[in-house]
Scaffold this motif. Structure first.
Motif, PDB file in Angstrom:
ATOM      1  N   LEU A  64       1.074  -1.653  -0.402  1.00  0.00           N
ATOM      2  CA  LEU A  64       0.082   0.168  -0.513  1.00  0.00           C
ATOM      3  C   LEU A  64       0.051   1.564   0.075  1.00  0.00           C
ATOM      4  O   LEU A  64       1.272   1.323   1.269  1.00  0.00           O
ATOM      5  CB  LEU A  64      -0.873  -0.283   1.360  1.00  0.00           C
ATOM      6  N   ASP A  65       0.647   1.997  -0.951  1.00  0.00           N
ATOM      7  CA  ASP A  65       1.903   3.320  -1.367  1.00  0.00           C
ATOM      8  C   ASP A  65       1.054   4.587  -0.575  1.00  0.00           C
ATOM      9  O   ASP A  65      -0.076   5.034  -1.404  1.00  0.00           O
ATOM     10  CB  ASP A  65       2.037   3.389  -2.785  1.00  0.00           C
ATOM     11  N   ARG A  66       0.478   4.302   0.495  1.00  0.00           N
ATOM     12  CA  ARG A  66      -0.093   5.543   1.030  1.00  0.00           C
ATOM     13  C   ARG A  66      -0.815   5.227   2.128  1.00  0.00           C
ATOM     14  O   ARG A  66      -1.609   3.968   1.366  1.00  0.00           O
ATOM     15  CB  ARG A  66      -1.012   6.684   0.171  1.00  0.00           C
ATOM     16  N   HIS A  67      -1.649   5.715   3.106  1.00  0.00           N
ATOM     17  CA  HIS A  67      -3.165   4.898   3.864  1.00  0.00           C
ATOM     18  C   HIS A  67      -3.150   6.057   5.261  1.00  0.00           C
ATOM     19  O   HIS A  67      -3.149   6.690   4.868  1.00  0.00           O
ATOM     20  CB  HIS A  67      -3.007   3.178   4.668  1.00  0.00           C
ATOM     21  N   TRP A  68      -3.362   5.218   5.945  1.00  0.00           N
ATOM     22  CA  TRP A  68      -4.254   5.976   7.048  1.00  0.00           C
ATOM     23  C   TRP A  68      -3.515   7.100   8.008  1.00  0.00           C
ATOM     24  O   TRP A  68      -3.643   8.540   7.828  1.00  0.00           O
ATOM     25  CB  TRP A  68      -5.651   5.455   7.929  1.00  0.00           C
ATOM     26  N   PRO A  69      -2.362   7.172   8.184  1.00  0.00           N
ATOM     27  CA  PRO A  69      -1.659   8.146   8.807  1.00  0.00           C
ATOM     28  C   PRO A  69      -1.526   8.884   8.088  1.00  0.00           C
ATOM     29  O   PRO A  69      -0.437  10.172   7.713  1.00  0.00           O
ATOM     30  CB  PRO A  69      -0.042   7.255   8.688  1.00  0.00           C
ATOM     31  N   SER A  70      -1.504   9.360   6.545  1.00  0.00           N
ATOM     32  CA  SER A  70      -1.299  10.043   5.772  1.00  0.00           C
ATOM     33  C   SER A  70      -1.984  11.244   5.685  1.00  0.00           C
ATOM     34  O   SER A  70      -2.851  12.346   6.021  1.00  0.00           O
ATOM     35  CB  SER A  70      -1.089   9.962   3.537  1.00  0.00           C
ATOM     36  N   GLU A  71      -3.510  10.222   5.782  1.00  0.00           N
ATOM     37  CA  GLU A  71      -4.872  11.460   6.587  1.00  0.00           C
ATOM     38  C   GLU A  71      -4.479  11.749   7.768  1.00  0.00           C
ATOM     39  O   GLU A  71      -5.333  13.170   8.000  1.00  0.00           O
ATOM     40  CB  GLU A  71      -5.939  10.412   6.069  1.00  0.00           C
ATOM     41  N   GLN A  72      -3.691  11.333   8.899  1.00  0.00           N
ATOM     42  CA  GLN A  72      -3.730  11.635  10.293  1.00  0.00           C
ATOM     43  C   GLN A  72      -2.179  12.792  10.124  1.00  0.00           C
ATOM     44  O   GLN A  72      -2.218  13.978  10.579  1.00  0.00           O
ATOM     45  CB  GLN A  72      -2.798  11.002  10.890  1.00  0.00           C
ATOM     46  N   TYR A  87      -8.089   4.727  13.915  1.00  0.00           N
ATOM     47  CA  TYR A  87      -8.409   3.517  14.781  1.00  0.00           C
ATOM     48  C   TYR A  87      -8.872   1.980  14.862  1.00  0.00           C
ATOM     49  O   TYR A  87      -8.322   1.046  14.606  1.00  0.00           O
ATOM     50  CB  TYR A  87      -8.831   4.218  16.270  1.00  0.00           C
ATOM     51  N   SER A  88      -9.565   1.749  14.035  1.00  0.00           N
ATOM     52  CA  SER A  88     -10.270   0.281  13.793  1.00  0.00           C
ATOM     53  C   SER A  88     -10.107  -0.047  12.427  1.00  0.00           C
ATOM     54  O   SER A  88      -9.282  -1.003  12.315  1.00  0.00           O
ATOM     55  CB  SER A  88     -12.192   1.427  13.488  1.00  0.00           C
ATOM     56  N   ILE A  89      -9.819   0.868  11.564  1.00  0.00           N
ATOM     57  CA  ILE A  89      -8.189   0.649  10.073  1.00  0.00           C
ATOM     58  C   ILE A  89      -6.952   0.004  10.812  1.00  0.00           C
ATOM     59  O   ILE A  89      -6.587  -0.936  10.314  1.00  0.00           O
ATOM     60  CB  ILE A  89      -8.634   1.759   9.273  1.00  0.00           C
TER      61      ILE A  89
END
Length: 191
Positions: A64-72, A87-89
Motif C-alpha cells: 500500500l503506497d499511502r494509507h491512514w497515516p497520510s490522512e493523520q 483506530y478501527s482501520i
C-alpha cells in the motif's frame, strides 16, 4: 516473502513509489495499491484495507503506497483535522500483521528540495509540504504535534515493532537491503 501487508508512508518525494517498484521487481506476484486524495477518505482507506487483506489471504505480498497515516499528517496541515478516526482501520490491519515503512529522511532540507524539483516535472498534489515533512519526522522521533490525534497515541514510532524507517538518501542506493530489512521486521513481528 510470506503474504504480508506493507504500508509505505511519508510525505511526497521520499521514495515510497521507488521502493514499491523494488518490491514488485523482487516479488512479481505482489499486489500494489497506490492511494491518493479522495473525497471520502474513510471509505477509501477502509476499502483499500479490505482489498489488501483479501489479496493477502490469496497469498500475495500487498504493498500500500499511502494509507491512514497520510490522512493523520496531511489533514492537520491542509484542514482542521482528519476526516475520521483511524483506530478501527489501524486495529484491523494490525491484526493482519501489517508493517509500516516510515519513509522520512533525516535531511529534511533535501526532501524539501526534492519536492520542489519534482513539482517542475510531474503533478504534485500539494505545492508546499514543508510542515508535512516536519510532522512525519516528529512522529518518528518524538510525537505528533496534535496530542488528541490517533497517531499521537502511537508515537514515537521509532519505538514500535510494526514500524520500520527508510531514509532514501542513506539507504536508497541499496534497495534490496532495504527490502531485506523490512522482511526481517515482518518476520520478527510474526512470531
Amino acid at each position: 516473502m510470506l503474504a504480508r501487508i506493507i504500508i509505505l508512508e511519508g510525505p511526497d518525494g521520499v521514495g515510497k513509489t521507488t521502493l514499491a517498484k523494488k518490491f514488485k521487481e523482487l516479488y512479481p506476484n505482489s499486489y500494489y495499491i497506490h492511494l491518493r486524495v479522495h473525497n471520502n477518505m474513510e471509505l477509501w482507506h477502509t476499502a483499500a484495507a479490505r482489498l489488501a487483506v483479501k489479496m493477502k489471504e490469496k497469498g500475495k505480498l500487498v504493498i500500500l503506497d499511502r494509507h491512514w497515516p497520510s490522512e493523520q499528517c496531511y489533514s492537520y496541515i491542509y484542514r482542521e483535522c482528519p476526516s475520521y478516526d483511524a483506530y478501527s482501520i489501524w486495529r484491523y490491519l494490525n491484526r493482519e500483521g501489517a508493517i509500516y515503512v516510515w519513509c522520512i529522511p533525516d535531511d529534511t532540507k533535501k526532501v524539501k528540495d526534492n519536492h520542489n524539483r519534482n513539482k517542475k516535472i510531474r503533478h504534485e498534489e500539494y505545492d508546499d509540504i514543508d510542515k508535512v515533512i516536519d510532522m512525519y519526522l516528529n512522529c518518528w522521533e518524538d510525537k505528533h504535534p496534535k496530542q488528541n490525534s490517533f497517531l499521537s497515541l502511537l508515537c514515537p514510532l521509532k519505538d514500535r515493532k510494526d514500524f520500520v524507517r527508510y531514509d532514501m538518501f542513506k539507504e536508497g542506493h541499496d534497495l534490496e537491503r532495504v527490502v531485506q530489512k523490512i522482511e526481517e521486521t515482518a518476520f520478527v513481528n510474526s512470531i
